[in-house]
Scaffold this motif. Structure first.
Motif, PDB file in Angstrom:
ATOM      1  N   TYR A 187      -3.451  13.967  -2.053  1.00 12.97           N
ATOM      2  CA  TYR A 187      -3.506  12.864  -1.312  1.00 12.97           C
ATOM      3  C   TYR A 187      -4.015  11.691  -2.246  1.00 12.97           C
TER       4      TYR A 187
ATOM      5  N   ARG B 183      -2.318   0.593  -4.754  1.00 18.20           N
ATOM      6  CA  ARG B 183      -2.143  -0.285  -4.273  1.00 18.20           C
ATOM      7  C   ARG B 183      -0.800  -0.948  -5.458  1.00 18.20           C
TER       8      ARG B 183
ATOM      9  N   THR C 150      -4.068   7.234  -2.412  1.00 18.44           N
ATOM     10  CA  THR C 150      -3.640   5.963  -1.753  1.00 18.44           C
ATOM     11  C   THR C 150      -3.582   4.970  -2.985  1.00 18.44           C
TER      12      THR C 150
ATOM     13  N   THR D 108       0.917  -1.262   0.008  1.00 15.56           N
ATOM     14  CA  THR D 108      -0.001  -0.100  -0.051  1.00 15.56           C
ATOM     15  C   THR D 108       0.803   1.237  -0.168  1.00 15.56           C
TER      16      THR D 108
ATOM     17  N   THR E  78       0.874   5.495  -0.120  1.00 19.04           N
ATOM     18  CA  THR E  78       0.080   6.838  -0.092  1.00 19.04           C
ATOM     19  C   THR E  78       0.968   7.955  -0.532  1.00 19.04           C
TER      20      THR E  78
END
Length: 230
Positions: A72, A76, A74, A61, A63
């Protein structure tokens, strides 16, 4: 004296040039990854670019944040490789690996937290149109050889008006050539400009030449002269 075939000498020269290139690359990486720099930035790139972090496991993960521009995200696994850093500034990258490994042989691929710097200038050299005012020959002492190369320069939102001219270094076996930009600074105007360098020095033996142009981010863009200097 034993005379080796011409093909053997060329192969030998190529081998030594490859060895020099590998050592040169290792030295550049070692310098750019000094402890102080690693603590500051993992990488410096231009706006609108991506970073290839390699083959990333899907359990990872990420960020990505930039507080200056309220960014911002996120991500994978390998999604990080397709992330475009559009805005300039300093980005905070958090890396979290959720997959369990054998304690004896594994350590995380990246630091848990690191930074990426995105600058407002992008440079790309057009080596297909590089020009030399004179042919480079072995044993000749040069003092005013001029190298000209077009470079495409863009600035984010035209925010930069003046930048220092990129440095140029020249490498090869038995090479003692230095290059100095004719103009110390570049006035931002047209998107494509012609950069000129005055070269002085001598090539002492048969060799291939490698020209390292350093861009705004101090990253190397390399031109390898295809002709053997003899």
């Amino acid at each position: 004296m034993i005379k080796y075939p011409t093909s053997f000498r060329k192969e030998q020269l190529l081998f030594y040039l490859l060895l020099y290139s590998l050592l040169h690359s290792y030295r550049s990486v070692a310098q750019s990854n000094s402890p102080d720099l690693l603590r500051q930035f993992y990488k410096t790139i231009s706006f609108g670019e991506k970073i290839d972090f390699g083959n990333i496991d899907e359990s990872v993960t990420w960020t990505v944040s930039n507080s200056q521009n309220n960014i911002y995200a996120t991500l994978r696994g390998k999604e990080i490789n397709n992330y475009t850093f559009e805005q300039t500034g300093d980005y905070d990258i958090n890396f979290q690996e959720n997959k369990k490994h054998d304690e004896s042989c594994h350590h995380p691929s990246f630091q848990e937290r690191f930074k990426v710097k995105v600058t407002p200038v992008k440079m790309s050299f057009n080596f297909s149109k590089i020009n030399f005012s004179e042919k480079i020959l072995r044993g000749r002492n040069y003092s005013d050889l001029i190298i000209s190369v077009p470079v495409k320069i863009s600035s984010k939102d035209n925010s930069i008006k003046l930048i220092p001219s990129p440095e140029l270094t020249i490498a090869g076996l038995g090479v003692s050539l230095t290059a100095e930009p004719l103009d110390k600074q570049i006035v931002m105007g047209s998107e494509t400009q012609i950069l000129k360098y005055r070269v002085s020095g001598v090539v002492n033996q048969e060799t291939y030449l490698m020209f390292d142009f350093y861009d705004f981010n101090n990253q190397v863009q390399t031109y390898n002269l295809p002709q053997l200097i003899k």
